[in-house]
Write a protein that holds these residues in place. Sequence first.
Motif, PDB file in Angstrom:
ATOM      1  N   GLY A 127     -11.692  -2.896   3.439  1.00 29.52           N
ATOM      2  CA  GLY A 127     -10.184  -2.904   3.096  1.00 29.52           C
ATOM      3  C   GLY A 127      -9.278  -3.902   4.032  1.00 29.52           C
ATOM      4  N   LEU A 128      -9.989  -5.011   4.208  1.00 34.75           N
ATOM      5  CA  LEU A 128      -9.394  -6.071   4.979  1.00 34.75           C
ATOM      6  C   LEU A 128      -8.583  -7.012   3.840  1.00 34.75           C
ATOM      7  CD1 LEU A 128     -12.017  -7.280   7.286  1.00 34.75           C
ATOM      8  CD2 LEU A 128     -10.488  -5.601   7.645  1.00 34.75           C
ATOM      9  N   ASP A 139      -6.599 -10.299   4.250  1.00 30.41           N
ATOM     10  CA  ASP A 139      -6.048 -11.642   4.790  1.00 30.41           C
ATOM     11  C   ASP A 139      -5.531 -12.827   4.190  1.00 30.41           C
ATOM     12  OD1 ASP A 139      -8.583 -12.321   4.360  1.00 30.41           O
ATOM     13  OD2 ASP A 139      -9.046 -12.763   6.437  1.00 30.41           O
ATOM     14  N   ASP A 140      -5.759 -12.810   2.790  1.00 34.42           N
ATOM     15  CA  ASP A 140      -5.290 -13.647   1.889  1.00 34.42           C
ATOM     16  C   ASP A 140      -4.986 -12.982   0.619  1.00 34.42           C
ATOM     17  OD1 ASP A 140      -7.918 -12.986   0.783  1.00 34.42           O
ATOM     18  OD2 ASP A 140      -8.864 -14.735   1.022  1.00 34.42           O
ATOM     19  N   LEU A 141      -4.594 -13.998  -0.485  1.00 35.74           N
ATOM     20  CA  LEU A 141      -4.147 -13.536  -1.614  1.00 35.74           C
ATOM     21  C   LEU A 141      -5.263 -12.523  -2.576  1.00 35.74           C
ATOM     22  CD1 LEU A 141      -1.737 -13.376  -3.548  1.00 35.74           C
ATOM     23  CD2 LEU A 141      -2.382 -15.663  -4.554  1.00 35.74           C
ATOM     24  N   LEU A 142      -6.648 -13.051  -2.494  1.00 36.16           N
ATOM     25  CA  LEU A 142      -7.470 -12.338  -3.104  1.00 36.16           C
ATOM     26  C   LEU A 142      -7.542 -10.887  -2.718  1.00 36.16           C
ATOM     27  CD1 LEU A 142      -9.644 -11.920  -5.257  1.00 36.16           C
ATOM     28  CD2 LEU A 142     -11.075 -13.421  -4.092  1.00 36.16           C
ATOM     29  N   THR A 143      -7.990 -11.074  -1.427  1.00 35.02           N
ATOM     30  CA  THR A 143      -8.298  -9.530  -0.741  1.00 35.02           C
ATOM     31  C   THR A 143      -6.982  -8.744  -0.740  1.00 35.02           C
ATOM     32  OG1 THR A 143      -7.695 -10.610   1.330  1.00 35.02           O
ATOM     33  CG2 THR A 143      -9.864 -10.341   0.936  1.00 35.02           C
ATOM     34  N   ASN A 144      -5.696  -9.128  -0.785  1.00 31.55           N
ATOM     35  CA  ASN A 144      -4.705  -8.389  -1.158  1.00 31.55           C
ATOM     36  C   ASN A 144      -4.605  -7.848  -2.456  1.00 31.55           C
ATOM     37  OD1 ASN A 144      -2.087  -7.968   0.989  1.00 31.55           O
ATOM     38  ND2 ASN A 144      -3.411  -9.785   1.648  1.00 31.55           N
ATOM     39  N   THR A 145      -5.137  -8.626  -3.458  1.00 32.77           N
ATOM     40  CA  THR A 145      -5.099  -8.379  -4.756  1.00 32.77           C
ATOM     41  C   THR A 145      -5.993  -7.205  -5.122  1.00 32.77           C
ATOM     42  OG1 THR A 145      -4.514 -10.486  -5.563  1.00 32.77           O
ATOM     43  CG2 THR A 145      -5.392  -9.133  -7.137  1.00 32.77           C
ATOM     44  N   LEU A 146      -7.017  -7.162  -4.419  1.00 31.95           N
ATOM     45  CA  LEU A 146      -8.216  -6.281  -4.466  1.00 31.95           C
ATOM     46  C   LEU A 146      -7.703  -4.891  -4.123  1.00 31.95           C
ATOM     47  CD1 LEU A 146     -11.696  -8.213  -3.459  1.00 31.95           C
ATOM     48  CD2 LEU A 146     -10.937  -7.336  -5.904  1.00 31.95           C
ATOM     49  N   LEU A 147      -6.880  -4.818  -3.075  1.00 33.01           N
ATOM     50  CA  LEU A 147      -6.379  -3.622  -2.312  1.00 33.01           C
ATOM     51  C   LEU A 147      -5.261  -3.084  -3.306  1.00 33.01           C
ATOM     52  CD1 LEU A 147      -5.977  -4.060   1.502  1.00 33.01           C
ATOM     53  CD2 LEU A 147      -7.516  -2.560   0.345  1.00 33.01           C
ATOM     54  N   THR A 148      -4.635  -3.836  -3.959  1.00 38.11           N
ATOM     55  CA  THR A 148      -3.337  -3.357  -4.857  1.00 38.11           C
ATOM     56  C   THR A 148      -3.939  -3.070  -6.246  1.00 38.11           C
ATOM     57  OG1 THR A 148      -2.768  -5.417  -5.100  1.00 38.11           O
ATOM     58  CG2 THR A 148      -1.677  -4.457  -3.507  1.00 38.11           C
ATOM     59  N   ALA A 149      -4.940  -3.697  -6.527  1.00 37.20           N
ATOM     60  CA  ALA A 149      -5.295  -3.381  -8.016  1.00 37.20           C
ATOM     61  C   ALA A 149      -5.859  -1.962  -8.475  1.00 37.20           C
ATOM     62  CB  ALA A 149      -6.722  -4.302  -8.183  1.00 37.20           C
ATOM     63  N   ARG A 150      -5.533  -1.265  -9.288  1.00 43.75           N
ATOM     64  CA  ARG A 150      -5.875  -0.119  -9.923  1.00 43.75           C
ATOM     65  C   ARG A 150      -6.529  -0.207 -11.021  1.00 43.75           C
ATOM     66  NH1 ARG A 150      -5.150   0.214  -5.572  1.00 43.75           N
ATOM     67  NH2 ARG A 150      -3.673   1.581  -4.309  1.00 43.75           N
TER      68      ARG A 150
END
Length: 406
Positions: free
Chosen positions: A97-98, A100-111
């Motif tokens: 759940g880290l 620290d950039d646009l892609l990892t934020n996208t992975l956290l918000t994707a449903r």
Amino acid sequence: MPKPRVVLGVGGGIAAYKACEVLRRFSESGHDVTPVPTASALEFVGAPTWAALSGKPVASDVWSQVQEVPHVRIGQTADLVVVAPATADLLAKAAHGLADDLLTNTLLTARCPVVMAPAMHTEMWEHPATQANVATLRSRGIVVLEPAEGRLTGKDTGKGRLPEPVEIYEVAADVLARSRTGGATADLAGRRVLVSAGGTREYLDPVRFLGNRSSGRQGYALARAAVARGAQVTLVAANVDLPDPAGVSVVRVETTEQLRDAVVAGAKDADAVVMAAAPADFRPASFSDAKIKKLADGSAAPLELVQNPDILAAISHERARPGSVVVGFAAETGDATGSVLELGRAKLARKGCDLLVVNDVSGGAVFGSADNEAVILGADGASVEVPRAAKGVLAHAIWDQVATRL
């Protein structure tokens, strides 16, 4: 109807250049694609390339176009997220759940459904930390493909190669299509399945063999569909000239005895076995080391045949894994003894499998075709008719029946 929105995440590996082909295939098939490369990925393929291929501005950090809140919006509005290549670092960040950039934020918000195609050196893929991260992601319903085997960076060869872009696209498009129609996208997660495909060859001499017309397309469609539903797939391929499906471990065989050995070995760990291959019923009693010559008097040389082992009956009557589901195929034409379905029902009872997929192959129908139609018969009396459609449609219909029985 709006175009399906696909986010293509690109990790910082040498295989990043292959993601350009994944992007192109999605774009040309009518999808709205947003590339989200990491900063490391941009070291391999620059932002102008991604922008030119997608027609969209490209950034890897959360500070560009802040007024549009991209770190939240991109994931929230996506219909599918594909990450190719997914590096060991990306897998670890996603699992923990880290962001620290646009892609990892996208992975956290994707449903929406997420498909990740790993690529790294063999040692990195096999490390317990990576395997634990992959298991965690799969347990959450994310489709993590098995890497392919082959040439890696430098002179190294092994497991860790990115699957071919066209195969990544096929699996990802399948996941997206099922999610948009309400189909299950991860109902085989945590399951191990074995699929056989193609037709065996029984050699008479170094030149000639007895074979059949099976192309292996249906078996390959079954393997792709199982991957799209989250399964770990082993594909036993008999003389098939098709690209390896993404995320599948392929075992190549030629003869029926080799097919039997591979299937029996793989069935020990399989929750389901689907015998889509067409094994030869008979083989020559002996093999000639030299090419068999014509007889001087013009008569035909006698050919003695012996019966091959019945693989489907063997794995059905003696289950290597209790509770496993076994599926067979029957290519029938009907004759004086019964109709196609009557012969199929008799074969189902004789073989002892749980499901039998009955094809009417009169006139050579089905073989080598991109389409198929069949009736799926169950040992419990069930009967499901699948009208003519792409072989992937039949594949999912078969896995629907398998999933309800696991």
